[in-house]
Enzyme design. Structure first.
Site, PDB file in Angstrom:
ATOM      1  CE  LYS A   1      -3.968  -2.246   2.242  1.00 37.41           C
ATOM      2  NZ  LYS A   1      -4.990  -2.119   3.312  1.00 37.41           N
TER       3      LYS A   1
ATOM      4  CE1 TYR B   1      -9.294  -3.122   0.110  1.00 32.99           C
ATOM      5  CE2 TYR B   1      -8.267  -1.137  -0.749  1.00 32.99           C
ATOM      6  CZ  TYR B   1      -8.179  -2.340  -0.059  1.00 32.99           C
ATOM      7  OH  TYR B   1      -6.976  -2.744   0.463  1.00 32.99           O
TER       8      TYR B   1
ATOM      9  NE  ARG C   1      -2.726  -5.765   6.842  1.00 29.34           N
ATOM     10  CZ  ARG C   1      -3.889  -6.284   6.482  1.00 29.34           C
ATOM     11  NH1 ARG C   1      -4.482  -7.177   7.256  1.00 29.34           N
ATOM     12  NH2 ARG C   1      -4.449  -5.916   5.344  1.00 29.34           N
TER      13      ARG C   1
ATOM     14  CG  HIS D   1      -5.359  -6.056  -0.447  1.00 29.78           C
ATOM     15  ND1 HIS D   1      -6.608  -6.083   0.127  1.00 29.78           N
ATOM     16  CD2 HIS D   1      -5.417  -6.882  -1.515  1.00 29.78           C
ATOM     17  CE1 HIS D   1      -7.386  -6.896  -0.592  1.00 29.78           C
ATOM     18  NE2 HIS D   1      -6.692  -7.385  -1.601  1.00 29.78           N
TER      19      HIS D   1
END
Ligand code: ATP
Ligand code: MG
Length: 137
Positions: A9, A49, A102, A115
């Protein structure tokens, strides 16, 4: 063998950790099928999304995902969808397990570095969203 769509991202690109993310999937034994860097418009992020259209964070998510370049990739391996999700960790980096991408590279529940497709159905929408058949090798 499964294929899954992974995005580094905008926050991961800004933090210069794209290589570390790629290396992690290589180290875990996945095969790289496709990769490209691009910048989404807010409208394109909204289409990607679209399943989250009614969620309260949808507008914020689309702003963030179009705030800078991303790196899209397709990884292949046994059980790739679930295994990639496990390596990424929980949506909220504060709740993600030690060693997950993450936990390592995410900032908060919105800016969470990566993602990964959450099902075969999602992967079947997300992979052709970014890549043509000719690019999937
Ligand atoms: P992704 O779909 O990006 O792999 P995920 O499946 O773990 O993440 P989802 O519930 O599908 O999580 O949410 C999609 C994305 O929306 C999250 O990765 C995050 O960037 C953003 N998001 C989720 N919840 C929130 C929230 N409460 N506030 C802000 N952004 C959020
Ligand atoms: Mg998701």
């Amino acid at each position: 063998v499964e294929r899954t769509l992974v995005l580094a991202k905008p926050d991961a690109v800004r933090k210069n950790v794209v290589g570390k993310i790629i290396a992690r999937f290589e180290d875990e034994g996945f095969k790289l099928v496709a990769l490209k860097k691009l910048k989404l418009t807010k409208e394109q992020a909204g289409q990607f999304y679209i399943v989250h259209k009614e969620r309260p964070f949808y507008d914020e998510l689309c702003e963030f995902m179009s705030s800078g370049p991303i790196v899209a990739m397709v990884w292949e391996g046994e059980n790739a969808i679930a295994r990639v999700r496990a390596i990424m960790g929980a949506t909220d980096p504060a709740k993600a397990e030690e060693g997950t991408l993450r936990k390592l590279y995410g900032s908060n529940v919105g800016e969470n570095a990566v993602h990964g497709s959450d099902s075969v159905e999602s992967a079947n929408y997300e992979i052709p969203f970014f890549f043509s058949g000719l690019e999937l090798i």
